[in-house]
Design a protein around this motif. Sequence first.
Motif, PDB file in Angstrom:
ATOM      1  N   MET A   1       0.841  -1.198   0.000  1.00 45.87           N
ATOM      2  CA  MET A   1       0.000   0.000   0.000  1.00 45.87           C
ATOM      3  C   MET A   1       0.878   1.250   0.000  1.00 45.87           C
ATOM      4  N   LYS A   2       0.497   2.220  -0.815  1.00 40.90           N
ATOM      5  CA  LYS A   2       1.224   3.483  -0.876  1.00 40.90           C
ATOM      6  C   LYS A   2       0.248   4.638  -0.762  1.00 40.90           C
ATOM      7  N   LYS A   3       0.716   5.723  -0.165  1.00 41.66           N
ATOM      8  CA  LYS A   3      -0.017   6.975  -0.278  1.00 41.66           C
ATOM      9  C   LYS A   3       0.284   7.564  -1.654  1.00 41.66           C
ATOM     10  N   ILE A   4      -0.751   8.048  -2.331  1.00 40.93           N
ATOM     11  CA  ILE A   4      -0.603   8.598  -3.680  1.00 40.93           C
ATOM     12  C   ILE A   4      -1.200   9.995  -3.695  1.00 40.93           C
ATOM     13  N   GLY A   5      -0.404  10.964  -4.094  1.00 41.77           N
ATOM     14  CA  GLY A   5      -0.873  12.337  -4.186  1.00 41.77           C
ATOM     15  C   GLY A   5      -0.398  12.976  -5.465  1.00 41.77           C
ATOM     16  N   PHE A   6      -0.758  14.241  -5.648  1.00 40.85           N
ATOM     17  CA  PHE A   6      -0.274  14.980  -6.812  1.00 40.85           C
ATOM     18  C   PHE A   6       0.682  16.070  -6.368  1.00 40.85           C
ATOM     19  N   LEU A   7       1.556  16.452  -7.293  1.00 44.13           N
ATOM     20  CA  LEU A   7       2.488  17.557  -7.087  1.00 44.13           C
ATOM     21  C   LEU A   7       2.326  18.524  -8.246  1.00 44.13           C
ATOM     22  N   SER A   8       1.952  19.761  -7.936  1.00 43.45           N
ATOM     23  CA  SER A   8       1.728  20.778  -8.964  1.00 43.45           C
ATOM     24  C   SER A   8       2.787  21.868  -8.877  1.00 43.45           C
ATOM     25  N   PHE A   9       3.366  22.202 -10.020  1.00 44.55           N
ATOM     26  CA  PHE A   9       4.281  23.335 -10.085  1.00 44.55           C
ATOM     27  C   PHE A   9       3.515  24.650 -10.181  1.00 44.55           C
ATOM     28  N   GLY A  10       2.237  24.587 -10.513  1.00 47.18           N
ATOM     29  CA  GLY A  10       1.409  25.790 -10.544  1.00 47.18           C
ATOM     30  C   GLY A  10       1.791  26.777 -11.623  1.00 47.18           C
ATOM     31  N   ALA A 288       1.840   5.216 -21.202  1.00 52.06           N
ATOM     32  CA  ALA A 288       1.452   4.019 -21.952  1.00 52.06           C
ATOM     33  C   ALA A 288       0.041   3.625 -21.541  1.00 52.06           C
ATOM     34  N   GLU A 289      -0.502   2.606 -22.226  1.00 50.39           N
ATOM     35  CA  GLU A 289      -1.761   2.028 -21.796  1.00 50.39           C
ATOM     36  C   GLU A 289      -1.556   1.415 -20.407  1.00 50.39           C
ATOM     37  N   PRO A 290      -2.623   1.318 -19.605  1.00 48.73           N
ATOM     38  CA  PRO A 290      -2.464   0.890 -18.207  1.00 48.73           C
ATOM     39  C   PRO A 290      -1.727  -0.431 -18.029  1.00 48.73           C
ATOM     40  N   ASP A 291      -2.001  -1.434 -18.856  1.00 47.02           N
ATOM     41  CA  ASP A 291      -1.329  -2.724 -18.656  1.00 47.02           C
ATOM     42  C   ASP A 291       0.171  -2.618 -18.882  1.00 47.02           C
ATOM     43  N   LYS A 292       0.565  -1.806 -19.860  1.00 45.27           N
ATOM     44  CA  LYS A 292       1.993  -1.605 -20.106  1.00 45.27           C
ATOM     45  C   LYS A 292       2.632  -0.775 -18.985  1.00 45.27           C
ATOM     46  N   LEU A 293       1.884   0.220 -18.496  1.00 52.04           N
ATOM     47  CA  LEU A 293       2.401   1.017 -17.382  1.00 52.04           C
ATOM     48  C   LEU A 293       2.688   0.145 -16.169  1.00 52.04           C
ATOM     49  N   VAL A 294       1.777  -0.770 -15.887  1.00 47.40           N
ATOM     50  CA  VAL A 294       1.953  -1.640 -14.732  1.00 47.40           C
ATOM     51  C   VAL A 294       3.258  -2.409 -14.839  1.00 47.40           C
ATOM     52  N   GLU A 295       3.544  -2.960 -15.995  1.00 42.61           N
ATOM     53  CA  GLU A 295       4.774  -3.722 -16.171  1.00 42.61           C
ATOM     54  C   GLU A 295       6.002  -2.829 -16.060  1.00 42.61           C
ATOM     55  N   GLN A 296       5.934  -1.622 -16.625  1.00 43.41           N
ATOM     56  CA  GLN A 296       7.074  -0.711 -16.533  1.00 43.41           C
ATOM     57  C   GLN A 296       7.339  -0.291 -15.088  1.00 43.41           C
ATOM     58  N   LEU A 297       6.274   0.025 -14.374  1.00 40.92           N
ATOM     59  CA  LEU A 297       6.427   0.531 -13.021  1.00 40.92           C
ATOM     60  C   LEU A 297       6.874  -0.549 -12.039  1.00 40.92           C
ATOM     61  N   VAL A 333      -4.125   1.608 -12.502  1.00 45.80           N
ATOM     62  CA  VAL A 333      -2.711   1.266 -12.336  1.00 45.80           C
ATOM     63  C   VAL A 333      -2.404   0.817 -10.910  1.00 45.80           C
ATOM     64  N   ALA A 334      -2.783   1.637  -9.934  1.00 45.80           N
ATOM     65  CA  ALA A 334      -2.418   1.355  -8.542  1.00 45.80           C
ATOM     66  C   ALA A 334      -2.904  -0.010  -8.050  1.00 45.80           C
ATOM     67  N   PRO A 335      -4.147  -0.421  -8.310  1.00 45.30           N
ATOM     68  CA  PRO A 335      -4.576  -1.732  -7.782  1.00 45.30           C
ATOM     69  C   PRO A 335      -3.752  -2.899  -8.339  1.00 45.30           C
ATOM     70  N   ALA A 336      -3.395  -2.830  -9.618  1.00 49.37           N
ATOM     71  CA  ALA A 336      -2.642  -3.925 -10.217  1.00 49.37           C
ATOM     72  C   ALA A 336      -1.243  -4.049  -9.642  1.00 49.37           C
ATOM     73  N   LEU A 337      -0.720  -2.967  -9.066  1.00 44.68           N
ATOM     74  CA  LEU A 337       0.618  -2.971  -8.487  1.00 44.68           C
ATOM     75  C   LEU A 337       0.596  -3.189  -6.970  1.00 44.68           C
ATOM     76  N   GLY A 338      -0.596  -3.360  -6.400  1.00 43.86           N
ATOM     77  CA  GLY A 338      -0.693  -3.549  -4.969  1.00 43.86           C
ATOM     78  C   GLY A 338      -0.581  -2.276  -4.175  1.00 43.86           C
ATOM     79  N   TRP A 339      -0.672  -1.129  -4.853  1.00 39.94           N
ATOM     80  CA  TRP A 339      -0.618   0.159  -4.139  1.00 39.94           C
ATOM     81  C   TRP A 339      -1.958   0.505  -3.518  1.00 39.94           C
ATOM     82  N   ARG A 340      -2.981  -0.147  -3.954  1.00 40.23           N
ATOM     83  CA  ARG A 340      -4.338   0.089  -3.469  1.00 40.23           C
ATOM     84  C   ARG A 340      -5.019  -1.254  -3.214  1.00 40.23           C
TER      85      ARG A 340
END
Length: 340
Positions: A1-10, A288-297, A333-340
């Motif tokens: 599980m990870k905390k996931i947030g956004f970072l904005s340069f504004g 990338a598409e979500p399935d490819k992102l999961v493998e990359q991440l 993305v997050a559920p497939a990686l176990g982050w959620r």
Amino acid sequence: MKKIGFLSFGHWTPSPHSATRTAADTLLQSIDLAVAAEELGADGAYVRVHHFARQLASPFPLLAAMGAKTSRIELGTGVIDMRYENPLAMAENAGAADLIAGGRLQLGLSRGSPEQVVDGWRHFGFAPAEGESDADMGRRHAEVFLELLRGQGFARPNPRPMFPNPPGLLRLEPHSEGLRERIWWGSGSNATAVWAAQQGMNLQSSTLKDDETGEPFHVQQAAQIRAFHDAWKLAGHARMPRVSVSRSIFPLLDDRDRAYFGRGGKEQDQVGQLDEKTRAIFGRGYTAEPDKLVEQLRGDEAIAAADTLLLTIPNQLGVDYCAHVIEGILKHVAPALGWR
């Protein structure tokens, strides 16, 4: 599980192609995006601080407004350049914003980075002491700020005050209990990560660090995180620290995503000179598409080693689109990686 947030340069720019054309647009949309991110189930809303630029610059009014409009999400900075800060005024402002937010501030600090102007901190009335560099000055300001957040009295009271004082030496008010443990250090090297651990600060590591070994960015960043944890353990702190990393991650879910980011172009680390002395490595982005992102991440060692992931968002594309990006990662993305 990870905390996931956004970072904005504004960022804002007076362009017909931008959804943030004024400073007011950026500030108000940052509040709206914090509200939207909380509703989506994200864990954090973080903002960058850049002076002399068409970007977010004064964090505490914004953090206070975000805190008044939300109830759960963490609110933070990534990062405040301490070369520009009066630690005493900052302690008051931070205490007030944290109390408004109900103790949800997560403040990232740093000694500073390349600027829009030459020695901009001098315009704010600061100069390094004799024998000090500007980076040393930033760290000194940070150490004073950390000491003030302990809430200990240090100022001798007036024997004939306008209002009654509590007994003993006086501290700055308002004081927010617990904020000292929610301070982070934005580290660009292994050495400063170790220093942050010694000071009892959490670690923020972005998509840029000193190129210390020539290895891929995520491998060097994972080593930096290990050095931080080792130094934390050696320092004997009672609590467990937190570590965040930042990434640009864009799942391609619809035609808008493909139009904005489908052509890629940042899938490799980049190396360059941050200044005349510092060789830096810039981490790759993920698109990338979500399935490819999961493998990359799955192969990103630093994300695996961190408990918090901050998603850099394209704020000039507007609140709705940025919320769409965050939602895409949380759902696809997050559920497939176990982050959620």
